[in-house]
Enzyme design. Structure first.
Site, PDB file in Angstrom:
ATOM      1  CG  HIS A 185      36.954  21.212  -0.597  1.00 58.45           C
ATOM      2  ND1 HIS A 185      35.497  21.254  -0.317  1.00 58.45           N
ATOM      3  CD2 HIS A 185      37.227  19.958  -0.664  1.00 58.45           C
ATOM      4  CE1 HIS A 185      35.172  20.039  -0.178  1.00 58.45           C
ATOM      5  NE2 HIS A 185      36.043  19.243  -0.419  1.00 58.45           N
ATOM      6  CG  HIS A 227      33.001  16.634   6.895  1.00 60.57           C
ATOM      7  ND1 HIS A 227      32.177  17.623   6.019  1.00 60.57           N
ATOM      8  CD2 HIS A 227      33.122  15.763   5.926  1.00 60.57           C
ATOM      9  CE1 HIS A 227      32.291  17.111   5.026  1.00 60.57           C
ATOM     10  NE2 HIS A 227      32.939  16.056   4.844  1.00 60.57           N
ATOM     11  CG  HIS A 278      37.068  13.816   5.330  1.00 62.89           C
ATOM     12  ND1 HIS A 278      37.969  14.912   5.023  1.00 62.89           N
ATOM     13  CD2 HIS A 278      36.022  13.694   4.800  1.00 62.89           C
ATOM     14  CE1 HIS A 278      36.957  15.383   4.058  1.00 62.89           C
ATOM     15  NE2 HIS A 278      35.772  14.827   3.921  1.00 62.89           N
ATOM     16  CG  HIS A 336      33.719  12.479   2.472  1.00 60.96           C
ATOM     17  ND1 HIS A 336      33.172  13.530   2.916  1.00 60.96           N
ATOM     18  CD2 HIS A 336      32.565  11.283   2.578  1.00 60.96           C
ATOM     19  CE1 HIS A 336      32.007  13.287   3.391  1.00 60.96           C
ATOM     20  NE2 HIS A 336      31.821  11.914   3.322  1.00 60.96           N
ATOM     21  CG  ASP A 387      36.360  15.034  -1.941  1.00 64.34           C
ATOM     22  OD1 ASP A 387      35.795  14.230  -1.192  1.00 64.34           O
ATOM     23  OD2 ASP A 387      36.349  16.384  -1.655  1.00 64.34           O
ATOM     24  CG  HIS A 388      39.271  15.214   1.279  1.00 58.21           C
ATOM     25  ND1 HIS A 388      39.745  16.371   1.504  1.00 58.21           N
ATOM     26  CD2 HIS A 388      38.008  15.466   0.896  1.00 58.21           C
ATOM     27  CE1 HIS A 388      38.724  17.192   1.286  1.00 58.21           C
ATOM     28  NE2 HIS A 388      37.672  16.542   1.146  1.00 58.21           N
ATOM     29  CG  ASP A 407      35.650  18.362   3.050  1.00 59.17           C
ATOM     30  OD1 ASP A 407      36.352  19.257   2.682  1.00 59.17           O
ATOM     31  OD2 ASP A 407      35.082  17.540   2.392  1.00 59.17           O
TER      32      ASP A 407
END
Ligand SMILES: [Zn+2]
Ligand SMILES: [Zn+2]
Length: 324
Positions: free
Chosen positions: A267, A141, A63, A65, A67-68, A209
């Site tokens: 994570h 999520h 996804h 976000h 951090d990904h 997530d």
């Protein structure tokens, strides 16, 4: 020898910490390299881990976000700069196309033509990734998120004592594997099934997530290696549920109920530090009795050796006991 291992590049959620980089995971699977969720700094973590741009054949983003995915520009530009000549396929949620285009073309560079986009959507998306199948399924999520799973098809394992018994040796073994039959020195016809047994394919799942949902269990079912987020400890379960995350206890339950063999927790929220590590393992082990590790940056985790025939039985026992 085929090499199947997870190279952990980063393990932090949301923001990097002094000891944990943003996410990043390379699953080496024979000649292929599946790079999952390259967060910020992944390019440099690859250097520390001894991984090169040439090792990447797939980029899989769960996804959008940061951090990904904030590592996508660096990875794409490194693929271009290093002159990677093979095709690199990129899977990501189709609804995040705008984010993908921005990351893919984030700054000025001499572009590459090797990247092929494979957006995922709907309840199940499957790709043939060489000899293995890559499947994506939706998670739960606040933004659309997909988990991934790799499956090797079942095959057959040659049994040396049975080959010797029938007099099949040397190049005849290869012929038997390729064509399914071969003529033995005594003139009899030997079939593949006469000299081999089933060899179950291996599998791995990557679940980031999400809250607990149907997709989590479908992706994890019976895999040899499960890499799964455990952002929180169970004391923060209401928070995990609100923000669409899992606790270590929930990750352990998923592994137990799905008959997973080896579990990797990752994570982690920045609220936890090194002293909290044993608590993550302890929570997961409350329900899961297989191998479990808490990921740390630059760790390597082998995909466990071939399946043991009683795995399915274990899975069903776990299901029966959790239902009671
Ligand atoms: Zn995250
Ligand atoms: Zn997220």
């Amino acid at each position: 020898m085929s090499l199947r291992e997870l190279v952990v590049l980063g393990t932090s959620s949301a923001v990097p910490t002094r000891h944990r980089n943003h996410n990043g995971y390379l699953l080496r699977w024979d000649g292929q390299g599946f790079l999952f969720d390259p967060g910020e700094g992944t390019q440099r973590q690859m250097l520390h881990a001894g991984v090169g741009a040439h090792d990447i054949t797939w980029i899989c983003v769960t996804h959008f976000h940061g951090d990904h995915c904030l590592g996508v520009p660096g990875i794409v530009q490194r693929i271009a700069r290093d002159g990677v000549a093979h095709e690199v396929q990129a899977a990501y949620p189709a609804t995040g196309e705008t984010y993908w285009r921005r990351l893919r073309h984030a700054s000025a560079f001499a572009d590459t033509s090797v990247i092929t986009e494979r957006p995922v959507s709907g309840p199940v998306t499957t790709f043939e990734a060489g000899p293995v199948t890559l499947t994506a399924r939706p998670l739960s999520h606040p933004v659309e998120s997909y988990g991934y799973r790799l499956d090797e098809p079942d095959g057959r394992r040659m049994i040396p004592s049975l080959l010797a018994e029938r007099g099949v040796r040397g190049p005849s073994i290869g012929e038997l594997q390729r064509t399914g039959t071969v003529t033995a020195p005594d003139g009899s016809v030997v079939r593949l099934a006469d000299c081999s047994g089933p060899r179950p394919g291996q599998s791995a799942a990557f679940i980031m997530d999400t809250r607990l949902c149907e997709g989590v269990f479908a992706l994890a079912e019976g895999v040899d290696l499960l890499v799964i987020e455990s952002t929180f400890l169970s004391g923060e379960e209401p928070l995990a549920s609100r923000y669409g995350h899992l606790t270590a206890a929930q990750a352990g339950r998923v592994a137990a109920e799905s008959g997973v063999r080896s579990l990797v927790l990752t994570h982690l929220s920045e609220r936890y530090d090194a002293e909290d590590g044993p608590r993550f393992l302890e929570e997961a082990r409350r329900s899961f009795d297989g191998d479990v590790v808490l990921a740390h940056d630059l760790m390597r985790v082998p995909v466990p050796r071939r399946d043991h025939p009683d795995r399915r039985a274990r899975s069903h026992v776990a299901k029966a006991s959790s239902a009671s």
